[in-house]
Design a protein around this motif. Structure first.
Motif, PDB file in Angstrom:
ATOM      1  N   PRO A 240       0.819  -1.212   0.000  1.00 45.90           N
ATOM      2  CA  PRO A 240       0.000   0.000   0.000  1.00 45.90           C
ATOM      3  C   PRO A 240       0.854   1.264   0.000  1.00 45.90           C
ATOM      4  O   PRO A 240       1.963   1.271   0.543  1.00 45.90           O
ATOM      5  N   ARG A 241       0.326   2.310  -0.602  1.00 43.59           N
ATOM      6  CA  ARG A 241       1.028   3.588  -0.677  1.00 43.59           C
ATOM      7  C   ARG A 241       0.686   4.429   0.537  1.00 43.59           C
ATOM      8  O   ARG A 241      -0.413   4.354   1.082  1.00 43.59           O
ATOM      9  N   ILE A 242       1.637   5.246   0.941  1.00 40.93           N
ATOM     10  CA  ILE A 242       1.415   6.172   2.050  1.00 40.93           C
ATOM     11  C   ILE A 242       1.014   7.531   1.492  1.00 40.93           C
ATOM     12  O   ILE A 242       1.707   8.103   0.654  1.00 40.93           O
ATOM     13  N   VAL A 243      -0.126   8.015   1.960  1.00 38.99           N
ATOM     14  CA  VAL A 243      -0.593   9.359   1.613  1.00 38.99           C
ATOM     15  C   VAL A 243      -0.652  10.162   2.916  1.00 38.99           C
ATOM     16  O   VAL A 243      -1.267   9.722   3.888  1.00 38.99           O
ATOM     17  N   PRO A 244       0.031  11.306   2.978  1.00 35.16           N
ATOM     18  CA  PRO A 244       0.071  12.071   4.234  1.00 35.16           C
ATOM     19  C   PRO A 244      -1.162  12.953   4.416  1.00 35.16           C
ATOM     20  O   PRO A 244      -1.532  13.715   3.516  1.00 35.16           O
ATOM     21  N   PHE A 245      -1.810  12.837   5.562  1.00 34.59           N
ATOM     22  CA  PHE A 245      -2.921  13.716   5.911  1.00 34.59           C
ATOM     23  C   PHE A 245      -2.528  14.554   7.129  1.00 34.59           C
ATOM     24  O   PHE A 245      -2.105  13.998   8.146  1.00 34.59           O
ATOM     25  N   ARG A 246      -2.631  15.866   6.989  1.00 31.20           N
ATOM     26  CA  ARG A 246      -2.293  16.761   8.089  1.00 31.20           C
ATOM     27  C   ARG A 246      -3.528  17.016   8.937  1.00 31.20           C
ATOM     28  O   ARG A 246      -4.634  17.207   8.418  1.00 31.20           O
ATOM     29  N   GLY A 247      -3.337  17.025  10.239  1.00 28.94           N
ATOM     30  CA  GLY A 247      -4.406  17.371  11.161  1.00 28.94           C
ATOM     31  C   GLY A 247      -4.014  18.605  11.954  1.00 28.94           C
ATOM     32  O   GLY A 247      -2.998  18.603  12.658  1.00 28.94           O
ATOM     33  N   ASP A 248      -4.787  19.681  11.825  1.00 28.87           N
ATOM     34  CA  ASP A 248      -4.507  20.933  12.535  1.00 28.87           C
ATOM     35  C   ASP A 248      -5.336  21.003  13.807  1.00 28.87           C
ATOM     36  O   ASP A 248      -6.546  20.739  13.787  1.00 28.87           O
ATOM     37  N   TYR A 249      -4.701  21.376  14.906  1.00 27.65           N
ATOM     38  CA  TYR A 249      -5.389  21.524  16.187  1.00 27.65           C
ATOM     39  C   TYR A 249      -5.574  23.006  16.527  1.00 27.65           C
ATOM     40  O   TYR A 249      -4.753  23.858  16.164  1.00 27.65           O
ATOM     41  N   LEU A 250      -6.636  23.271  17.259  1.00 27.09           N
ATOM     42  CA  LEU A 250      -6.771  24.524  17.991  1.00 27.09           C
ATOM     43  C   LEU A 250      -6.429  24.239  19.441  1.00 27.09           C
ATOM     44  O   LEU A 250      -6.439  23.083  19.876  1.00 27.09           O
ATOM     45  N   VAL A 251      -6.109  25.265  20.206  1.00 23.68           N
ATOM     46  CA  VAL A 251      -5.886  25.090  21.643  1.00 23.68           C
ATOM     47  C   VAL A 251      -6.751  26.088  22.408  1.00 23.68           C
ATOM     48  O   VAL A 251      -6.979  27.214  21.949  1.00 23.68           O
ATOM     49  N   LEU A 252      -7.253  25.645  23.546  1.00 24.71           N
ATOM     50  CA  LEU A 252      -7.993  26.557  24.414  1.00 24.71           C
ATOM     51  C   LEU A 252      -7.028  27.539  25.071  1.00 24.71           C
ATOM     52  O   LEU A 252      -5.911  27.161  25.456  1.00 24.71           O
ATOM     53  N   LYS A 253      -7.439  28.777  25.206  1.00 27.87           N
ATOM     54  CA  LYS A 253      -6.635  29.719  25.985  1.00 27.87           C
ATOM     55  C   LYS A 253      -6.562  29.222  27.432  1.00 27.87           C
ATOM     56  O   LYS A 253      -7.518  28.613  27.938  1.00 27.87           O
ATOM     57  N   PRO A 254      -5.430  29.453  28.106  1.00 32.38           N
ATOM     58  CA  PRO A 254      -5.246  28.889  29.456  1.00 32.38           C
ATOM     59  C   PRO A 254      -6.386  29.191  30.420  1.00 32.38           C
ATOM     60  O   PRO A 254      -6.785  28.333  31.209  1.00 32.38           O
ATOM     61  N   GLU A 255      -6.943  30.392  30.314  1.00 35.49           N
ATOM     62  CA  GLU A 255      -8.010  30.769  31.257  1.00 35.49           C
ATOM     63  C   GLU A 255      -9.332  30.066  30.944  1.00 35.49           C
ATOM     64  O   GLU A 255     -10.292  30.168  31.731  1.00 35.49           O
ATOM     65  N   LYS A 256      -9.390  29.305  29.832  1.00 38.58           N
ATOM     66  CA  LYS A 256     -10.613  28.599  29.457  1.00 38.58           C
ATOM     67  C   LYS A 256     -10.489  27.074  29.582  1.00 38.58           C
ATOM     68  O   LYS A 256     -11.434  26.351  29.246  1.00 38.58           O
ATOM     69  N   CYS A 257      -9.362  26.609  30.072  1.00 34.45           N
ATOM     70  CA  CYS A 257      -9.153  25.158  30.147  1.00 34.45           C
ATOM     71  C   CYS A 257     -10.080  24.485  31.158  1.00 34.45           C
ATOM     72  O   CYS A 257     -10.247  23.251  31.128  1.00 34.45           O
TER      73      CYS A 257
END
Length: 427
Positions: A240-257
């Motif tokens: 099988p061939r490898i196809v790269p998929f990127r996953g982008d995250y957001l992060v909560l601001k510290p005061e909202k964790c």
């Protein structure tokens, strides 16, 4: 990494019994398992980067999965359930910090309830520990800011820094007598006759980069994002061939964790190939939101505009990817749109935590997933081992696909890989 633990590639004509190529978490766990089983043999672990576990093993959500999603009786299900148990035991034994913070898979629409109940049945068949169904009140008791009508509660799910775990595997390997070589990107695998002529060893495999070579009897490759290319240079199958998929995250601001206590996941939609965006607490106290899943234009491209012409051409010229894109055009466009416009991603997340707003989040890190595809555009969802025939192929074992959750399953996968090595090679 431990100072002095790793060597660079200035090992000229180094000779070993087994060379393991690729020091991600699967390669490190496998090298560790093999040397613990065969302490009298000489092992070398070769890594192209300056440090270990820098790609998929160092760019992931950090979840210890419990084994809910996978087909009952499948290899993935068995390895995940066993791997989670082994991971907790290993972290306890080695003093690697972890948190068993639990996970809710939350239904927010009535139409999701049958799928949620089917997931519960699947998890029970997989012997997932302590799994239960909770109602809206139960959701609020566990996650005060989360809203849903029903959820699966998996208290056995946890979080850990998987790169820290992987580096500890590397320490175990080195302490057992193994050699770790960094900045060694294997460019060729061939055979060479040992001298003097007629020696008992006969032919050995030769792994090369310009100006340096490593000789060994056998090779195990765990190449992750480059597993297909490593296979091809040894004369084995291109698929099988490898196809790269990127996953982008957001992060909560510290005061909202405070909005999130444990992992909060959606009910997966079987029409789409990925699980969907989720809330994931981290060991450092931060909270990641995501990821999306978009085609990466570079195999190790963690930024939106990272580009490599060869990687891009390889991916788009592959019929399997063309078929996958054609079947998922609307989904793919939506993922790209949400990757660019943060507000669109937050809109989906607010289904679970209504108090969340665009001002509460920041753009976060990204990871790239090595997705194996067959020529029909199907995601390869099981383990693939590959070898070949002849002087080279018969002495190489390629781990072509170690699908998610490979980190959780790493110690169990390593047992299976070591069994496969022992069955194929005369160690």
């Amino acid at each position: 990494p431990i100072p002095g633990l790793y060597l660079n590639c200035c090992l000229f004509f180094s000779t070993h019994d087994v060379a393991v190529v690729g020091a991600g978490i699967v390669g490190l766990a496998s090298a560790r398992e093999l040397i613990l089983r065969h302490p009298s043999l000489s092992f070398v672990l070769l890594e192209k980067e300056k440090e270990l576990a820098t790609h998929q093993s160092g760019h992931n959500s950090g979840v210890i999965h419990s084994g809910i999603y996978y087909t009952p009786g499948s290899l993935k299900a068995r390895l995940c359930v066993r791997g989670a148990t082994l991971a907790y035991e290993y972290c306890e034994k080695k003093g690697v910090p972890y948190k068993r913070c639990g996970k809710l898979i939350v239904a927010v629409e009535q139409e999701e309830i049958p799928r949620l109940k089917a997931l519960y049945d699947r998890g029970m068949k997989n012997n997932v520990r302590d799994l239960s169904i909770v109602d809206a009140k139960g959701i609020r008791e566990r996650e005060p800011y989360c809203r849903g009508i029903m959820a699966l509660d998996s208290p056995y799910t946890g979080i850990v820094d998987w790169r820290a775990v992987a580096l500890r595997y590397g320490s175990d390997f080195e302490e057992a007598g193994g050699t770790v070589v960094t900045e060694y990107e294997v460019s060729d695998i061939s055979t060479v006759k040992e001298s003097p002529a007629g020696s008992a060893e006969g032919k050995k495999l030769l792994l090369q980069i310009p100006g340096n070579e490593v000789r060994c009897r056998y090779v195990l490759t765990c190449g992750g994002l480059y597993s297909d290319r490593l296979s091809q240079i040894s004369g084995c199958s291109p698929e099988p061939r490898i196809v790269p998929f990127r996953g982008d995250y957001l992060v909560l601001k510290p005061e909202k964790c405070y909005l999130v206590r444990g992992n909060i996941y959606p009910v997966p939609d079987p029409r789409f190939p990925f699980l969907g965006v989720h809330f994931t607490p981290r060991m450092d106290g931060s909270v990641w939101l995501g990821p999306n899943a978009v085609l990466a234009f570079k195999r190790e491209g963690y930024k939106m505009y990272d580009f490599n012409a060869q990687d891009f051409a390889d991916a788009l010229s592959f019929r399997g990817l063309q078929k996958l894109i054609f079947r998922n055009v609307t989904y793919g466009i939506g993922e790209m749109y949400r990757g660019v416009f943060t507000g669109a991603q937050v809109k989906i997340l607010r289904k679970f935590i209504p108090e969340l707003s665009l001002n509460d989040v920041l753009r976060g890190p990204a990871g790239v997933r090595a997705q194996a595809l067959d020529h029909d555009g199907n995601l390869v969802d099981d383990f693939v081992f590959d070898g070949g025939v002849g002087d080279v192929g018969s002495r190489v074992l390629h781990v072509r696909n170690a699908p998610s959750p490979a980190a959780t399953s790493s110690l169990a996968i390593a047992e299976m890989i070591a069994d496969e090595v022992e069955s194929r090679f005369d160690l």
